[in-house]
Write a protein that holds these residues in place. Structure first.
Motif, mmCIF file in Angstrom:
data_model
loop_
_atom_site.group_PDB
_atom_site.id
_atom_site.type_symbol
_atom_site.label_atom_id
_atom_site.label_comp_id
_atom_site.label_asym_id
_atom_site.label_seq_id
_atom_site.Cartn_x
_atom_site.Cartn_y
_atom_site.Cartn_z
ATOM 1 N N GLU A 126 0.796 -1.234 0.000
ATOM 2 C CA GLU A 126 0.000 0.000 0.000
ATOM 3 C C GLU A 126 0.828 1.284 0.000
ATOM 4 O O GLU A 126 0.340 2.325 -0.415
ATOM 5 C CB GLU A 126 -0.965 0.013 1.195
ATOM 6 N N GLN A 139 -9.698 -1.992 5.991
ATOM 7 C CA GLN A 139 -9.645 -0.675 6.627
ATOM 8 C C GLN A 139 -8.198 -0.266 6.918
ATOM 9 O O GLN A 139 -7.830 0.898 6.738
ATOM 10 C CB GLN A 139 -10.481 -0.681 7.899
ATOM 11 N N ARG A 149 -5.598 -1.222 5.215
ATOM 12 C CA ARG A 149 -5.030 -0.870 3.909
ATOM 13 C C ARG A 149 -5.401 0.562 3.525
ATOM 14 O O ARG A 149 -4.548 1.327 3.065
ATOM 15 C CB ARG A 149 -5.537 -1.828 2.826
ATOM 16 N N SER A 150 -6.662 0.947 3.730
ATOM 17 C CA SER A 150 -7.074 2.313 3.372
ATOM 18 C C SER A 150 -6.359 3.345 4.244
ATOM 19 O O SER A 150 -6.021 4.427 3.774
ATOM 20 C CB SER A 150 -8.594 2.470 3.422
ATOM 21 N N ASP A 151 -6.103 2.994 5.505
ATOM 22 C CA ASP A 151 -5.350 3.907 6.379
ATOM 23 C C ASP A 151 -3.908 4.060 5.890
ATOM 24 O O ASP A 151 -3.337 5.156 5.944
ATOM 25 C CB ASP A 151 -5.373 3.411 7.821
ATOM 26 N N VAL A 197 -2.924 3.761 2.765
ATOM 27 C CA VAL A 197 -3.005 4.606 1.568
ATOM 28 C C VAL A 197 -3.070 6.074 2.006
ATOM 29 O O VAL A 197 -2.420 6.940 1.421
ATOM 30 C CB VAL A 197 -4.220 4.216 0.691
ATOM 31 N N ARG A 198 -3.835 6.353 3.052
ATOM 32 C CA ARG A 198 -3.926 7.715 3.602
ATOM 33 C C ARG A 198 -2.536 8.193 4.044
ATOM 34 O O ARG A 198 -2.157 9.346 3.815
ATOM 35 C CB ARG A 198 -4.916 7.728 4.780
#
Length: 187
Positions: free
Chosen positions: A71, A173, A175-177, A179-180
């Motif tokens: 990520e 979730q 993974r999305s953090d 990416v953030r």
């Protein structure tokens, strides 16, 4: 005179400020690039970390390494990884408030010397400590927060051990953090 990260680590290696010192094999100070833009802060060392003297080297560490590569496109050598407490709590129990207070100066010195642009907090203990809140990780994650007393942002996410237990939704979730975190580093 400001100490270097290596000098702070050497001082921490002899720490006996709390009862965790009695049961440790060694202090698990941290590892990685001492001038990294990205820092991960977990809870405390487990059994494998206590043996090797390095953070996140067990199953949780392998997951963190994989998600970090997938990520963010980084390896652990290009970031810095540390924990709230530097010694293993017995039976992997949660760190106690007095243990967190005893280790807090070590973590504060790490953050100050590394001066990361982004700090990813892994789980409740690091998120609550660094954001000075009682709010839990489930409500904190999914956002970025300015880091108090530093020119950095904090991105809270789940601890990899919780993701290993929790499964697909928590991994998505996390993974999305991450990416953030990657996006925050490029800002």
């Amino acid at each position: 005179m400001t100490l270097t990260l290596a000098e702070v680590a050497a001082e921490a290696a002899d720490c006996t400020k709390c009862g965790l010192a009695e049961g440790r094999r060694q202090v698990v100070f941290g590892m990685g690039n001492p001038s990294a833009d990205l820092m991960f802060v977990g809870e405390g060392p487990g059994s494998e970390e206590d043996k090797q003297g390095l953070p996140f080297v067990g199953r949780s560490g392998k997951l963190l390494d994989r998600l970090m590569a997938e990520e963010i496109g980084l390896t652990r050598d290009s970031c810095y990884i540390a924990n709230v407490v530097k010694c293993r709590p017995p039976d992997n129990r949660d760190p106690k408030p007095d243990e967190i207070d005893a280790c807090r100066p070590w973590l504060e010195q790490q953050v100050e010397l590394i001066a990361p642009r982004v700090v990813v907090t892994l789980g409740n203990f690091s998120s609550k400590l660094l954001l000075d809140t009682k709010t839990g990780i489930t409500r904190l994650r999914g956002q970025s927060y300015p880091m108090p007393n530093a020119d950095a942002v904090i991105i809270p996410t789940y601890h990899p051990a919780a993701v290993l237990r929790g499964g697909g939704l928590q991994e998505a979730q996390m993974r999305s953090d991450l990416v953030r975190a990657r996006m925050a580093m490029s800002e």
